[in-house]
Design a protein around this motif. Structure first.
Motif, PDB file in Angstrom:
ATOM      1  N   ARG B  37      47.542  44.160  36.959  1.00 26.82           N
ATOM      2  CA  ARG B  37      46.226  44.168  37.593  1.00 26.82           C
ATOM      3  C   ARG B  37      46.392  43.572  38.989  1.00 26.82           C
ATOM      4  O   ARG B  37      47.050  42.539  39.160  1.00 26.82           O
ATOM      5  CB  ARG B  37      45.238  43.323  36.777  1.00 26.82           C
ATOM      6  N   GLN B  38      45.787  44.216  39.969  1.00 30.23           N
ATOM      7  CA  GLN B  38      45.894  43.738  41.338  1.00 30.23           C
ATOM      8  C   GLN B  38      44.521  43.685  41.984  1.00 30.23           C
ATOM      9  O   GLN B  38      43.888  44.723  42.218  1.00 30.23           O
ATOM     10  CB  GLN B  38      46.847  44.627  42.158  1.00 30.23           C
ATOM     11  N   TYR B  39      44.067  42.473  42.263  1.00 29.94           N
ATOM     12  CA  TYR B  39      42.842  42.303  43.027  1.00 29.94           C
ATOM     13  C   TYR B  39      43.172  42.517  44.502  1.00 29.94           C
ATOM     14  O   TYR B  39      44.305  42.297  44.933  1.00 29.94           O
ATOM     15  CB  TYR B  39      42.246  40.915  42.814  1.00 29.94           C
ATOM     16  N   SER B  40      42.165  42.922  45.255  1.00 32.12           N
ATOM     17  CA  SER B  40      42.372  43.221  46.668  1.00 32.12           C
ATOM     18  C   SER B  40      42.978  42.032  47.406  1.00 32.12           C
ATOM     19  O   SER B  40      42.451  40.908  47.336  1.00 32.12           O
ATOM     20  CB  SER B  40      41.037  43.619  47.309  1.00 32.12           C
ATOM     21  N   GLY B  41      44.070  42.269  48.085  1.00 37.21           N
ATOM     22  CA  GLY B  41      44.719  41.217  48.864  1.00 37.21           C
ATOM     23  C   GLY B  41      45.530  40.232  48.050  1.00 37.21           C
ATOM     24  O   GLY B  41      46.032  39.237  48.589  1.00 37.21           O
ATOM     25  N   LYS B  42      45.654  40.517  46.775  1.00 39.90           N
ATOM     26  CA  LYS B  42      46.389  39.601  45.902  1.00 39.90           C
ATOM     27  C   LYS B  42      47.630  40.281  45.322  1.00 39.90           C
ATOM     28  O   LYS B  42      47.821  41.482  45.458  1.00 39.90           O
ATOM     29  CB  LYS B  42      45.479  39.122  44.759  1.00 39.90           C
ATOM     30  N   SER B  79      34.018  45.752  28.948  1.00 42.13           N
ATOM     31  CA  SER B  79      34.376  45.577  30.363  1.00 42.13           C
ATOM     32  C   SER B  79      33.452  44.585  31.057  1.00 42.13           C
ATOM     33  O   SER B  79      32.240  44.588  30.847  1.00 42.13           O
ATOM     34  CB  SER B  79      34.292  46.928  31.084  1.00 42.13           C
ATOM     35  N   GLN B  80      34.059  43.756  31.892  1.00 38.03           N
ATOM     36  CA  GLN B  80      33.336  42.747  32.651  1.00 38.03           C
ATOM     37  C   GLN B  80      33.486  43.026  34.149  1.00 38.03           C
ATOM     38  O   GLN B  80      34.494  43.590  34.578  1.00 38.03           O
ATOM     39  CB  GLN B  80      33.895  41.359  32.340  1.00 38.03           C
ATOM     40  N   PRO B  81      32.545  42.594  34.960  1.00 33.24           N
ATOM     41  CA  PRO B  81      32.702  42.794  36.413  1.00 33.24           C
ATOM     42  C   PRO B  81      34.002  42.212  36.953  1.00 33.24           C
ATOM     43  O   PRO B  81      34.582  42.757  37.899  1.00 33.24           O
ATOM     44  CB  PRO B  81      31.481  42.070  36.981  1.00 33.24           C
ATOM     45  N   SER B  82      34.493  41.143  36.326  1.00 33.94           N
ATOM     46  CA  SER B  82      35.752  40.539  36.777  1.00 33.94           C
ATOM     47  C   SER B  82      36.967  41.425  36.493  1.00 33.94           C
ATOM     48  O   SER B  82      38.068  41.151  36.987  1.00 33.94           O
ATOM     49  CB  SER B  82      35.966  39.179  36.104  1.00 33.94           C
ATOM     50  N   ASP B  83      36.774  42.478  35.710  1.00 32.42           N
ATOM     51  CA  ASP B  83      37.860  43.442  35.463  1.00 32.42           C
ATOM     52  C   ASP B  83      38.014  44.425  36.615  1.00 32.42           C
ATOM     53  O   ASP B  83      38.971  45.208  36.644  1.00 32.42           O
ATOM     54  CB  ASP B  83      37.602  44.227  34.171  1.00 32.42           C
ATOM     55  N   SER B  84      37.078  44.412  37.552  1.00 31.15           N
ATOM     56  CA  SER B  84      37.154  45.321  38.693  1.00 31.15           C
ATOM     57  C   SER B  84      38.381  44.983  39.532  1.00 31.15           C
ATOM     58  O   SER B  84      38.504  43.874  40.062  1.00 31.15           O
ATOM     59  CB  SER B  84      35.887  45.212  39.557  1.00 31.15           C
ATOM     60  N   ALA B  85      39.300  45.932  39.621  1.00 31.49           N
ATOM     61  CA  ALA B  85      40.581  45.708  40.301  1.00 31.49           C
ATOM     62  C   ALA B  85      41.318  47.036  40.311  1.00 31.49           C
ATOM     63  O   ALA B  85      40.846  48.034  39.768  1.00 31.49           O
ATOM     64  CB  ALA B  85      41.412  44.655  39.572  1.00 31.49           C
ATOM     65  N   THR B  86      42.494  47.035  40.900  1.00 27.92           N
ATOM     66  CA  THR B  86      43.399  48.184  40.791  1.00 27.92           C
ATOM     67  C   THR B  86      44.402  47.890  39.686  1.00 27.92           C
ATOM     68  O   THR B  86      44.975  46.794  39.628  1.00 27.92           O
ATOM     69  CB  THR B  86      44.133  48.441  42.119  1.00 27.92           C
ATOM     70  N   TYR B  87      44.592  48.856  38.800  1.00 21.48           N
ATOM     71  CA  TYR B  87      45.521  48.704  37.683  1.00 21.48           C
ATOM     72  C   TYR B  87      46.745  49.577  37.932  1.00 21.48           C
ATOM     73  O   TYR B  87      46.632  50.782  38.158  1.00 21.48           O
ATOM     74  CB  TYR B  87      44.833  49.059  36.366  1.00 21.48           C
ATOM     75  N   LEU B  88      47.889  48.933  37.891  1.00 22.18           N
ATOM     76  CA  LEU B  88      49.160  49.596  38.171  1.00 22.18           C
ATOM     77  C   LEU B  88      49.960  49.726  36.890  1.00 22.18           C
ATOM     78  O   LEU B  88      50.158  48.760  36.161  1.00 22.18           O
ATOM     79  CB  LEU B  88      49.966  48.775  39.178  1.00 22.18           C
ATOM     80  N   THR B 107      50.664  54.956  41.460  1.00 27.60           N
ATOM     81  CA  THR B 107      49.888  54.655  42.665  1.00 27.60           C
ATOM     82  C   THR B 107      48.733  53.708  42.391  1.00 27.60           C
ATOM     83  O   THR B 107      48.148  53.161  43.313  1.00 27.60           O
ATOM     84  CB  THR B 107      49.329  55.947  43.286  1.00 27.60           C
ATOM     85  N   GLY B 108      48.422  53.500  41.103  1.00 23.13           N
ATOM     86  CA  GLY B 108      47.331  52.587  40.764  1.00 23.13           C
ATOM     87  C   GLY B 108      46.019  53.317  40.572  1.00 23.13           C
ATOM     88  O   GLY B 108      45.772  54.362  41.189  1.00 23.13           O
ATOM     89  N   THR B 109      45.190  52.784  39.703  1.00 24.13           N
ATOM     90  CA  THR B 109      43.828  53.296  39.482  1.00 24.13           C
ATOM     91  C   THR B 109      42.858  52.185  39.823  1.00 24.13           C
ATOM     92  O   THR B 109      42.938  51.090  39.254  1.00 24.13           O
ATOM     93  CB  THR B 109      43.608  53.721  38.019  1.00 24.13           C
ATOM     94  N   ARG B 110      41.947  52.495  40.742  1.00 25.51           N
ATOM     95  CA  ARG B 110      40.949  51.497  41.119  1.00 25.51           C
ATOM     96  C   ARG B 110      39.771  51.572  40.152  1.00 25.51           C
ATOM     97  O   ARG B 110      39.141  52.618  40.001  1.00 25.51           O
ATOM     98  CB  ARG B 110      40.479  51.728  42.552  1.00 25.51           C
TER      99      ARG B 110
END
Lengths: 116, 115
Positions: B37-42, B79-88, B107-110
């Motif tokens: 899981r990749q949050y933006s900028g992380k 699903s929770q709002p905190s799950d919002s991220a890109t999944y690789l 490439t990841g799924t947002r």
């Protein structure tokens, strides 16, 4: 430290300049990886170290890219004569021991490199 | 054909629903897969790995691997709002050398969870 540390977090350079990116892996981790992540893409493998030995550099895109890990801990990725296509996030990851399958790679927060 | 392929999305799911993320791979020699899981900028953060056919559950997350069909999926329940991220999705390159388990990423799924 507790995690993989990378510095600087952001780097802006003019085309043609040389840059150096640092990675401080988790203490005791033998394996160290560098990846390049372009905007909207997954990370792409660049190079792999086992202790101080660079065992795989097949992902380095050109001879302008050079990486080292002289004492088997901190690693530096150097890019000479930077080009605009080098703009990306450079991620470093480490894992404890090579040859043990399925062990996780722990990533740093990356260095965002922008070439003007 | 890329070694690991994902639908790039974006995928939007209502809060509380099940989010389903899919990944296919080309090399039958691939033995194990990781979901990051990749949050933006992380940095990418490992949330699951799987190497056996079938399902593997960890809390709200279930990874599924089907080696015959060469796909791997990740289900996120409730699903929770905190799950919002890109999944690789990532797998080791099939040919090991000196214990080098370099990863090949999709490439990841947002994913966006809508409150």
């Amino acid at each position: 430290g507790a995690g993989v540390s990378q510095s600087p977090r952001y780097k802006v350079a003019k085309r043609g300049q040389d840059v150096a990116l640092r990675c401080d892996p988790i203490s005791g981790h033998v394996s160290l990886f560098w990846y390049q992540q372009a905007l909207g893409q997954g990370p792409e493998f660049l190079t792999y170290f086992q202790n101080e030995a660079q065992l795989d550099k097949s992902g380095l895109p050109s001879d302008r890219f050079f990486a080292e890990r002289p004492e088997g801990s901190v690693s530096t990725l150097k890019i000479q004569r930077t080009q605009q296509e080098d703009s990306a996030v450079y991620l470093c990851a480490s894992s404890f021991f090579p040859g043990v399958r399925n062990q996780p790679q722990h990533f740093g927060d990356g260095t965002r490199l922008s070439i003007l | 054909q890329k070694e690991v392929e994902q639908n790039s999305g974006p995928l939007s799911v209502p809060e509380g629903a099940i989010a389903s993320l899919n990944c296919t791979y080309s090399d039958r020699g691939s033995q194990s897969f990781f979901w990051y899981r990749q949050y933006s900028g992380k940095s990418p953060e490992l949330i699951m790995f799987i190497y056996s056919n079938g399902d593997k559950e960890d809390g709200r997350f279930t990874a599924q691997l089907n080696k015959a069909s060469q796909y791997v999926s990740l289900l996120i329940r409730d699903s929770q709002p905190s799950d919002s991220a890109t999944y690789l999705c990532a797998g080791p390159r099939p040919h090991y050398n000196f214990g080098n388990e370099k990863l090949t990423f999709g490439t990841g799924t947002r994913l966006t969870i809508i409150p």
